[in-house]
Write a protein that holds these residues in place. Sequence first.
Motif, PDB file in Angstrom:
ATOM      1  N   UNK A   8       0.857  -1.181   0.000  1.00  0.00           N
ATOM      2  CA  UNK A   8       0.000   0.000   0.000  1.00  0.00           C
ATOM      3  C   UNK A   8       0.895   1.234   0.000  1.00  0.00           C
ATOM      4  N   UNK A   9       0.457   2.276  -0.671  1.00  0.00           N
ATOM      5  CA  UNK A   9       1.209   3.540  -0.680  1.00  0.00           C
ATOM      6  C   UNK A   9       0.260   4.642  -0.241  1.00  0.00           C
ATOM      7  N   UNK A  10       0.463   5.107   0.971  1.00  0.00           N
ATOM      8  CA  UNK A  10      -0.361   6.195   1.499  1.00  0.00           C
ATOM      9  C   UNK A  10       0.253   7.519   1.051  1.00  0.00           C
ATOM     10  N   UNK A  32      -2.725   2.210  -3.995  1.00  0.00           N
ATOM     11  CA  UNK A  32      -2.493   3.589  -3.551  1.00  0.00           C
ATOM     12  C   UNK A  32      -3.664   4.056  -2.701  1.00  0.00           C
ATOM     13  N   UNK A  33      -3.375   4.772  -1.642  1.00  0.00           N
ATOM     14  CA  UNK A  33      -4.406   5.295  -0.742  1.00  0.00           C
ATOM     15  C   UNK A  33      -4.370   6.811  -0.802  1.00  0.00           C
ATOM     16  N   UNK A  34      -5.491   7.396  -1.167  1.00  0.00           N
ATOM     17  CA  UNK A  34      -5.531   8.856  -1.357  1.00  0.00           C
ATOM     18  C   UNK A  34      -6.966   9.321  -1.221  1.00  0.00           C
ATOM     19  N   UNK A  35      -7.188  10.610  -1.487  1.00  0.00           N
ATOM     20  CA  UNK A  35      -8.550  11.126  -1.568  1.00  0.00           C
ATOM     21  C   UNK A  35      -9.243  10.555  -2.800  1.00  0.00           C
ATOM     22  N   UNK A  36     -10.569  10.741  -2.860  1.00  0.00           N
ATOM     23  CA  UNK A  36     -11.363  10.097  -3.920  1.00  0.00           C
ATOM     24  C   UNK A  36     -10.944  10.580  -5.312  1.00  0.00           C
ATOM     25  N   UNK A  37     -10.694  11.872  -5.463  1.00  0.00           N
ATOM     26  CA  UNK A  37     -10.384  12.395  -6.798  1.00  0.00           C
ATOM     27  C   UNK A  37      -9.096  11.771  -7.348  1.00  0.00           C
ATOM     28  N   UNK A  38      -8.061  11.769  -6.492  1.00  0.00           N
ATOM     29  CA  UNK A  38      -6.788  11.176  -6.928  1.00  0.00           C
ATOM     30  C   UNK A  38      -6.971   9.689  -7.197  1.00  0.00           C
ATOM     31  N   UNK A  39      -7.748   9.009  -6.349  1.00  0.00           N
ATOM     32  CA  UNK A  39      -7.971   7.565  -6.539  1.00  0.00           C
ATOM     33  C   UNK A  39      -8.629   7.303  -7.894  1.00  0.00           C
ATOM     34  N   UNK A  40      -9.595   8.136  -8.253  1.00  0.00           N
ATOM     35  CA  UNK A  40     -10.279   7.968  -9.555  1.00  0.00           C
ATOM     36  C   UNK A  40      -9.271   8.096 -10.694  1.00  0.00           C
ATOM     37  N   UNK A  41      -8.441   9.120 -10.616  1.00  0.00           N
ATOM     38  CA  UNK A  41      -7.443   9.342 -11.669  1.00  0.00           C
ATOM     39  C   UNK A  41      -6.486   8.157 -11.762  1.00  0.00           C
TER      40      UNK A  41
END
Length: 299
Positions: A8-10, A32-41
């Motif tokens: 996992x990469x936070x 990858x762990x991120x906010x929703x927008x970055x996760x979508x991208x």
Amino acid sequence: MANELTVAVLGPGGTGGLLAGLLSRAGHRVICLSGEETAKTLRADGVRVRSGLFGDFTARVEADTVLREPVDVCLVAVKHTALDAALDRVPPTALGDGLLVPLLNGVEHPAALRARYAPGLVAPAVIRVESTRVEAGVIEHGSPFAEIDLTGEGVDRARLDASARALSAAGPATRVLDDETAALWAKMSFLAPFALLTTRYGLPLGEIRSRHRDELTALVEETAAVSRASGGPSDPAQALARYDAFPPSARSSMQRDAEAGRPLELDAIGGALLRAAERHGVSVPVAARLVRELRDAGH
Ligand SMILES: NC(=O)c1ccc[n+]([C@@H]2O[C@H](COP(=O)([O-])OP(=O)(O)OC[C@H]3O[C@@H](n4cnc5c(N)ncnc54)[C@H](OP(=O)(O)O)[C@@H]3O)[C@@H](O)[C@H]2O)c1
């Protein structure tokens, strides 16, 4: 691949995104762990890396807003200013017995992580690289080097070795060092004078060397004294020689953050230096003044 890890990469930014891309390219499963927008991208486009050292490539990664399953390793690659909030994405129960490997600069975050997660799973690392997230999922790695020192007092050595092998095989030369305190303070000793002076004066390193030489020398000596008192290395002459060998145009990431109006890791670098000095009774007048001036300037 026989030794495939789930990693996992936070915080898939400059450092995290580079490592996520490299590890995925090497055949590991990367979440990858991120906010929703970055996760979508990231789900749609993967991690796109541009690197003189490792080549230009796109790597597919999984992406989520929270860790939902155990992993072998969780790299923590957010800035210190975002650490508390970001860790909510890694519930200790979900992490299982995965290693938590923070790549942050600074010396105080390992204790904070050990208060929140099983201490024997926290394996702090120091990364030497210059890598920038230019937009979500797009990483520019500009430095002709990328090196990691992995440590972890009380962490199973075989697991550290396996993680270091996986990282090295994927790209960045990674070694396991026994002395965690020495590794963290070695980085801090180099970084703190560079970051504080370039940010305070808004000048590249070359001009700090010529126009603020006395302050640079004094600050390097103060930092070395705090490092020594904290159990780290102390070689101010070597630190100065390293600054002198850097290109004159070199700017610190704290300085770039200040110029871009982003929050600074001032407390994790300068604040931590002052707290360690106070704890050990080391006098650090130049560091104290620079931190005060930066705080007075609103940082
Ligand atoms: N970059 C380097 O070359 C370098 C070199 C050595 C050491 N370091 C150290 O490494 C650490 C990370 O720096 P960096 O330059 O890689 O930072 P960065 O490029 O700013 O990346 C940080 C990432 O964390 C993400 N993030 C912020 N808040 C989050 C949250 N609540 N949950 C999940 N993700 C969150 C950001 O997401 P978004 O993308 O969505 O904004 C961003 O992708 C710092 O301590 C730094 O001092 C950096």
